[in-house]
Design a protein around this motif. Structure first.
Motif, PDB file in Angstrom:
ATOM      1  N   THR A  87       0.810  -1.206   0.000  1.00 29.21           N
ATOM      2  CA  THR A  87       0.000   0.000   0.000  1.00 29.21           C
ATOM      3  C   THR A  87       0.850   1.265   0.000  1.00 29.21           C
ATOM      4  OG1 THR A  87      -1.786  -1.163   1.098  1.00 29.21           O
ATOM      5  CG2 THR A  87      -1.809   1.244   1.253  1.00 29.21           C
ATOM      6  N   GLY A  88       1.848   1.353   0.859  1.00 25.42           N
ATOM      7  CA  GLY A  88       2.656   2.558   0.983  1.00 25.42           C
ATOM      8  C   GLY A  88       3.507   2.872  -0.227  1.00 25.42           C
ATOM      9  N   LEU A  89       3.817   1.860  -1.034  1.00 27.02           N
ATOM     10  CA  LEU A  89       4.607   2.079  -2.245  1.00 27.02           C
ATOM     11  C   LEU A  89       3.706   2.174  -3.469  1.00 27.02           C
ATOM     12  CD1 LEU A  89       7.474  -0.439  -1.464  1.00 27.02           C
ATOM     13  CD2 LEU A  89       7.563   2.046  -1.295  1.00 27.02           C
ATOM     14  N   TYR A  90       2.761   1.255  -3.577  1.00 27.46           N
ATOM     15  CA  TYR A  90       1.873   1.213  -4.732  1.00 27.46           C
ATOM     16  C   TYR A  90       0.930   2.417  -4.759  1.00 27.46           C
ATOM     17  CZ  TYR A  90      -1.450  -0.613  -8.145  1.00 27.46           C
ATOM     18  OH  TYR A  90      -2.246  -0.770  -9.240  1.00 27.46           O
ATOM     19  N   ASP A  91       0.468   2.831  -3.587  1.00 26.57           N
ATOM     20  CA  ASP A  91      -0.510   3.907  -3.512  1.00 26.57           C
ATOM     21  C   ASP A  91       0.030   5.121  -2.764  1.00 26.57           C
ATOM     22  OD1 ASP A  91      -3.032   4.816  -4.296  1.00 26.57           O
ATOM     23  OD2 ASP A  91      -3.872   4.426  -2.319  1.00 26.57           O
ATOM     24  N   GLY A  92       1.337   5.316  -2.809  1.00 25.70           N
ATOM     25  CA  GLY A  92       1.947   6.463  -2.150  1.00 25.70           C
ATOM     26  C   GLY A  92       1.731   7.741  -2.939  1.00 25.70           C
ATOM     27  N   PRO A  93       2.349   8.823  -2.497  1.00 24.12           N
ATOM     28  CA  PRO A  93       2.164  10.119  -3.182  1.00 24.12           C
ATOM     29  C   PRO A  93       2.660  10.088  -4.632  1.00 24.12           C
ATOM     30  CG  PRO A  93       3.726  10.318  -1.342  1.00 24.12           C
ATOM     31  CD  PRO A  93       3.171   8.929  -1.310  1.00 24.12           C
ATOM     32  N   GLU A  94       3.704   9.321  -4.899  1.00 23.90           N
ATOM     33  CA  GLU A  94       4.190   9.150  -6.277  1.00 23.90           C
ATOM     34  C   GLU A  94       3.710   7.788  -6.751  1.00 23.90           C
ATOM     35  OE1 GLU A  94       8.398   9.842  -6.773  1.00 23.90           O
ATOM     36  OE2 GLU A  94       8.381  11.181  -5.042  1.00 23.90           O
ATOM     37  N   LYS A  95       2.915   7.773  -7.803  1.00 22.70           N
ATOM     38  CA  LYS A  95       2.338   6.521  -8.297  1.00 22.70           C
ATOM     39  C   LYS A  95       3.316   5.805  -9.230  1.00 22.70           C
ATOM     40  CE  LYS A  95      -1.659   7.423  -6.367  1.00 22.70           C
ATOM     41  NZ  LYS A  95      -1.417   7.823  -5.017  1.00 22.70           N
ATOM     42  N   PRO A  96       3.398   4.480  -9.111  1.00 21.14           N
ATOM     43  CA  PRO A  96       4.242   3.712 -10.023  1.00 21.14           C
ATOM     44  C   PRO A  96       3.753   3.826 -11.474  1.00 21.14           C
ATOM     45  CG  PRO A  96       3.578   2.385  -8.139  1.00 21.14           C
ATOM     46  CD  PRO A  96       2.774   3.643  -8.098  1.00 21.14           C
ATOM     47  N   PHE A  97       4.682   3.735 -12.395  1.00 19.10           N
ATOM     48  CA  PHE A  97       4.404   3.767 -13.828  1.00 19.10           C
ATOM     49  C   PHE A  97       3.468   2.613 -14.203  1.00 19.10           C
ATOM     50  CE2 PHE A  97       5.711   2.324 -18.138  1.00 19.10           C
ATOM     51  CZ  PHE A  97       5.341   3.451 -18.852  1.00 19.10           C
ATOM     52  N   GLU A  98       2.391   2.930 -14.915  1.00 24.56           N
ATOM     53  CA  GLU A  98       1.420   1.946 -15.404  1.00 24.56           C
ATOM     54  C   GLU A  98       0.987   0.971 -14.310  1.00 24.56           C
ATOM     55  OE1 GLU A  98       2.934   0.177 -19.041  1.00 24.56           O
ATOM     56  OE2 GLU A  98       2.407   1.980 -20.166  1.00 24.56           O
ATOM     57  N   ARG A  99       0.733   1.502 -13.124  1.00 26.33           N
ATOM     58  CA  ARG A  99       0.485   0.652 -11.965  1.00 26.33           C
ATOM     59  C   ARG A  99      -0.703  -0.289 -12.132  1.00 26.33           C
ATOM     60  NH1 ARG A  99      -2.020   3.169  -6.819  1.00 26.33           N
ATOM     61  NH2 ARG A  99      -4.001   3.813  -7.661  1.00 26.33           N
ATOM     62  N   GLU A 100      -1.794   0.154 -12.750  1.00 25.64           N
ATOM     63  CA  GLU A 100      -2.949  -0.733 -12.900  1.00 25.64           C
ATOM     64  C   GLU A 100      -2.639  -1.890 -13.844  1.00 25.64           C
ATOM     65  OE1 GLU A 100      -3.185   2.634 -13.306  1.00 25.64           O
ATOM     66  OE2 GLU A 100      -4.337   3.225 -11.532  1.00 25.64           O
ATOM     67  N   ARG A 101      -1.952  -1.600 -14.937  1.00 25.78           N
ATOM     68  CA  ARG A 101      -1.587  -2.659 -15.881  1.00 25.78           C
ATOM     69  C   ARG A 101      -0.638  -3.655 -15.243  1.00 25.78           C
ATOM     70  NH1 ARG A 101       2.494  -4.156 -18.103  1.00 25.78           N
ATOM     71  NH2 ARG A 101       3.669  -2.242 -17.800  1.00 25.78           N
ATOM     72  N   VAL A 102       0.355  -3.146 -14.505  1.00 26.30           N
ATOM     73  CA  VAL A 102       1.322  -4.033 -13.846  1.00 26.30           C
ATOM     74  C   VAL A 102       0.623  -4.895 -12.799  1.00 26.30           C
ATOM     75  CG1 VAL A 102       3.386  -4.105 -12.383  1.00 26.30           C
ATOM     76  CG2 VAL A 102       3.302  -2.564 -14.352  1.00 26.30           C
ATOM     77  N   LEU A 103      -0.270  -4.315 -12.024  1.00 24.16           N
ATOM     78  CA  LEU A 103      -1.028  -5.094 -11.035  1.00 24.16           C
ATOM     79  C   LEU A 103      -1.815  -6.204 -11.721  1.00 24.16           C
ATOM     80  CD1 LEU A 103      -2.145  -5.528  -8.135  1.00 24.16           C
ATOM     81  CD2 LEU A 103      -3.949  -3.907  -8.749  1.00 24.16           C
ATOM     82  N   HIS A 104      -2.505  -5.878 -12.793  1.00 19.75           N
ATOM     83  CA  HIS A 104      -3.277  -6.881 -13.535  1.00 19.75           C
ATOM     84  C   HIS A 104      -2.357  -7.995 -14.058  1.00 19.75           C
ATOM     85  CE1 HIS A 104      -6.391  -8.542 -16.110  1.00 19.75           C
ATOM     86  NE2 HIS A 104      -5.540  -8.481 -17.118  1.00 19.75           N
TER      87      HIS A 104
END
Length: 174
Positions: free
Chosen positions: A12-29
């Protein structure tokens, strides 16, 4: 055919922190698809949680330390473990678990590309494991020096050959 899946720092603290990961939804999927394929094949899933010292935002058990709620992990059957360094092996019992499970080939996914993904891939090879890196199943955030997309492209290229077999996640078989 891969023997196990290792997911790094999808918290949560990295994935949904103030700076969002690049293409986070696609990577999660993409990672969730890998999880489902590993499960169907009966292969073990290891989930590393970066753990900060007591009082830090990501201390063990804190809300920000928890795996991201949409990550399809199950603490009752998957192997969740804490780490405090970029390597998933340093100060953990991951190597012993992998060897006990007769893992030769390990798929590595998660974040952050330039820290924990890179370090864990390199150390895994030094310990005798073959590593598969799905080029589309790891991510990071922009830095002052480089955009996340460039960091990911660079590490995909740099790690390929000497350290990892780079494939698309759809080409990973357990």
């Amino acid at each position: 055919m891969a023997d196990a899946l290792l997911i790094i720092d999808m918290q949560t603290g990295l994935y949904d922190g103030p700076e969002k990961p690049f293409e986070r939804e696609r990577v999660l999927h993409t990672i969730n698809q890998l999880i489902q394929r590993a499960r169907r094949a009966g292969k073990p899933i290891y989930v590393a949680c970066h753990t900060g010292p007591a009082g830090s935002p990501i201390e063990a058990g804190s809300p920000l330390w928890q795996p991201w709620h949409a990550l399809d992990v199950d603490a009752s059957r998957d192997h969740l473990f804490n780490k405090s360094r970029p390597s998933c092996f340093l100060g953990t019992d991951l190597e012993q678990h992998l060897k006990a499970a007769h893992v030769d080939e390990l798929v590595i996914a998660g974040m952050k590309t330039q820290f924990c993904i890179d370090t864990t891939c390199r150390v895994a090879v030094e310990l005798g494991f073959s590593v598969v890196l799905p080029q589309d199943a790891h991510t990071c955030m922009d830095t002052p020096a480089l955009k996340a997309e460039a960091i990911i492209e660079h590490h995909n290229a740099t790690l390929t050959g000497a350290f990892v077999k780079r494939v698309k996640a759809a080409e990973v078989f357990f």
